[in-house]
Design a protein around this motif. Structure first.
Motif, PDB file in Angstrom:
ATOM      1  N   SER A 275      89.642  -2.766  21.328  1.00 21.26           N
ATOM      2  CA  SER A 275      89.305  -3.265  19.990  1.00 21.26           C
ATOM      3  C   SER A 275      88.563  -4.592  20.030  1.00 21.26           C
ATOM      4  CB  SER A 275      90.573  -3.394  19.144  1.00 21.26           C
ATOM      5  OG  SER A 275      91.492  -4.290  19.742  1.00 21.26           O
TER       6      SER A 275
ATOM      7  N   HIS B 231      90.518   1.482  15.038  1.00 21.28           N
ATOM      8  CA  HIS B 231      91.472   2.416  15.644  1.00 21.28           C
ATOM      9  C   HIS B 231      90.765   3.476  16.482  1.00 21.28           C
ATOM     10  CE1 HIS B 231      90.337   4.758  12.061  1.00 21.28           C
ATOM     11  NE2 HIS B 231      90.736   5.831  12.737  1.00 21.28           N
ATOM     12  N   TYR B 232      89.445   3.620  16.342  1.00 19.80           N
ATOM     13  CA  TYR B 232      88.686   4.567  17.175  1.00 19.80           C
ATOM     14  C   TYR B 232      88.415   4.008  18.574  1.00 19.80           C
ATOM     15  CZ  TYR B 232      87.481   6.926  12.753  1.00 19.80           C
ATOM     16  OH  TYR B 232      87.525   7.582  11.559  1.00 19.80           O
TER      17      TYR B 232
ATOM     18  N   GLN C 262      87.622  16.395  17.714  1.00 23.36           N
ATOM     19  CA  GLN C 262      87.813  15.860  19.055  1.00 23.36           C
ATOM     20  C   GLN C 262      87.094  16.709  20.095  1.00 23.36           C
ATOM     21  OE1 GLN C 262      89.234  13.043  20.141  1.00 23.36           O
ATOM     22  NE2 GLN C 262      88.695  13.612  22.241  1.00 23.36           N
TER      23      GLN C 262
ATOM     24  N   LEU D  89      81.997   8.473  13.790  1.00 27.30           N
ATOM     25  CA  LEU D  89      82.669   7.210  14.119  1.00 27.30           C
ATOM     26  C   LEU D  89      83.445   7.318  15.430  1.00 27.30           C
ATOM     27  CD1 LEU D  89      83.961   6.157  10.588  1.00 27.30           C
ATOM     28  CD2 LEU D  89      82.056   5.165  11.865  1.00 27.30           C
ATOM     29  N   GLN D  90      84.084   8.470  15.634  1.00 28.81           N
ATOM     30  CA  GLN D  90      84.825   8.671  16.873  1.00 28.81           C
ATOM     31  C   GLN D  90      83.889   8.661  18.075  1.00 28.81           C
ATOM     32  OE1 GLN D  90      87.424  12.045  16.631  1.00 28.81           O
ATOM     33  NE2 GLN D  90      88.074  11.918  18.756  1.00 28.81           N
TER      34      GLN D  90
ATOM     35  N   GLY E 114      84.251   4.964  19.658  1.00 27.41           N
ATOM     36  CA  GLY E 114      85.114   5.326  20.770  1.00 27.41           C
ATOM     37  C   GLY E 114      84.395   5.520  22.086  1.00 27.41           C
TER      38      GLY E 114
ATOM     39  N   GLU F 136      84.111  11.322  10.357  1.00 29.20           N
ATOM     40  CA  GLU F 136      85.104  11.097  11.410  1.00 29.20           C
ATOM     41  C   GLU F 136      84.524  11.377  12.792  1.00 29.20           C
ATOM     42  OE1 GLU F 136      88.376  10.076  11.196  1.00 29.20           O
ATOM     43  OE2 GLU F 136      87.935   9.544   9.128  1.00 29.20           O
TER      44      GLU F 136
END
Length: 471
Positions: free
Chosen positions: A183, A178-179, A85, A121-122, A126, A118
């Motif tokens: 949505s 969920h990222y 993060q 994709l985030q 996101g 991760e």
């Protein structure tokens, strides 16, 4: 637990300041073929991973350096205590397309561990500009997504987008949605990337889809995107039409700093002294508000000779930027001794000198050295028109006498594209091109490191970080 403990201990150990100076010396030079720079990045990450993380947002670092930073933050054990993060947060400080180019190193280096997956994709799904990135850079975004997910998972994503089902919905949410902060928009964007028919509600995606049918409906999309659509769907459309639909961005007005702008305006228009002095004080207070004080004795040689006037769109820019930098130094270095070359008057808060006279850098450098400062800074355009080469000879002589203080040549440049090699006074001078008064931050950081001990503490590293990266 052992790995975390090792990272904590590493952060508390002193760091060799030479690492930071090496980084400052090379950060604007592409890394291609520079093995010593790659090694420098690894050593810097291992010595101070927390500091290294914030370098991702360094506005003056070349893209290749930021890509190397991301690789090290993903791969090196010293950086594993830094969460995904926090890395994503630093990448989002960058413009969206630059962040995409940095993240694409994951695909190009074929990094496929869970941390990279991760993180990528985030960042992508996101990102609030995910639809815009997909519309403008569809191929790059699709290739990166396919790499992050793997071919098999990407095929499943495409199938479940095309054939909705309860199982497919759970799969999409678990793997991707969920990222996303929204949505529904993320689903539209994924449909666009996967080539699945959908009814777009996002305006950028709608424009991109409409341009497939009629190129004129894509007006305003990036020129590269429109040329790509032309090559596939509208081969008969002339290139001139593409240029009309996506005109080159008008040259934006130069964004000088407030002090530079004030000095230049005063030189060009001749502001009344009361108005000029009042604005100067107000602008100085704002400019130095976020700059820490640096302890040290600095000698500044200020070139106000005729060549500092420049001409055309650059008229008075070198002298205005030079005066702004000197004023900031005087307010943020505890002891500044000023040696002026040329100029119609001695520079002061009340008097504004105009550029005139010749450039006798050698004599001024000798006078500055006599005061035995901790560092010497020559602010000059590099056009030495009195005994050319004497400044380099003087500096060589000072070195033979055992005077080892760093001597910088700061060039007030108009743009980063200027070729400054022929204006470099000599290899013994540390060349610092500065295009904006915000460049004072690097100057102060270098002075801070010059005055510091060979090993700097974590607190001192944080001060350097504040100087370099706070905007």
């Amino acid at each position: 637990l052992l790995l975390l403990l090792c990272n904590i201990v590493t952060e508390k150990l002193p760091m060799d300041k030479k690492l930071l100076i090496e980084y400052l010396n090379c950060r604007q030079v592409p890394l291609t073929g520079q093995e010593q720079m790659v090694s420098l990045h690894q050593r810097l990450c291992e010595a101070a991973p927390e500091f290294y993380l914030y370098l991702l947002a360094d506005p003056f670092a070349d893209l290749s350096h930021k890509r190397e930073m991301l690789v090290n933050l993903i791969r090196l054990p010293a950086a594993h205590a830094i969460t995904r993060q926090r890395i994503v947060e630093q990448l989002r400080v960058l413009p969206a397309e630059e962040a995409l180019l940095v993240a694409d190193v994951i695909r190009q280096r074929r990094i496929n561990n869970r941390r990279a997956r991760e993180l990528g994709l985030q960042l992508l799904i996101g990102h609030e500009q995910f639809p815009q990135l997909a519309a403008a850079r569809r191929q790059r975004v699709t290739l990166l997504l396919k790499h992050l997910l793997g071919e098999r998972t990407w095929s499943s994503v495409r199938r479940f987008l095309a054939q909705p089902s309860e199982v497919g919905e759970k799969f999409l949410r678990r793997e991707l949605l969920h990222y996303a902060p929204n949505s529904a928009i993320a689903r539209e964007t994924l449909c666009f990337l996967a080539g699945v028919p959908f009814n777009p509600t996002d305006p950028t995606l709608a424009k991109r889809m409409a341009a497939r049918e009629q190129l004129e409906r894509g007006e305003g999309l990036p020129r590269e995107t429109l040329f790509g659509l032309r090559g596939i769907y509208h081969r008969d459309v002339p290139a001139s039409r593409i240029r009309a639909l996506s005109p080159s961005a008008k040259r934006s007005e130069r964004q000088d700093g407030p002090l530079t702008r004030l000095y230049r305006e005063a030189l060009i228009q001749g502001l009344p002294s009361e108005q000029y002095t009042e604005k100067l004080w107000r602008g100085t207070e704002q400019a130095v508000a976020s700059l820490p004080l640096v302890e040290g004795r600095l000698a500044v040689v200020l070139d106000l000779s005729a060549s500092m006037a420049s001409s055309g769109e650059r008229a008075y820019h070198p002298i205005a930027l030079a005066l702004a930098l000197v004023r900031l130094l005087q307010h943020r270095v505890t002891s500044v001794m000023l040696y002026q070359i040329g100029g119609s008057l001695l520079a002061s808060e009340e008097l504004l000198p105009r550029p005139q006279g010749v450039t006798d850098l050698a004599t001024a450098l000798l006078e500055a050295a006599r005061s035995q400062p901790q560092a010497i800074l020559l602010i000059t355009d590099g056009y030495e028109n009195v005994r050319q080469g004497d400044a380099a000879s003087i500096l060589q002589g000072l070195r033979l006498l055992g005077l080892t203080m760093p001597v910088y040549q700061l060039i007030p440049a108009f743009s980063r594209s200027e070729h400054l090699e022929q204006r470099h006074l000599g290899s013994d001078f540390i060349l610092l091109p500065v295009q904006h008064e915000q460049g004072i931050r690097e100057v102060l950081a270098r002075l801070f490191l010059d005055y510091a001990a060979e090993s700097i503490s974590l607190v001192e590293a944080e001060q350097v970080q504040q100087l370099l990266l706070t905007r």
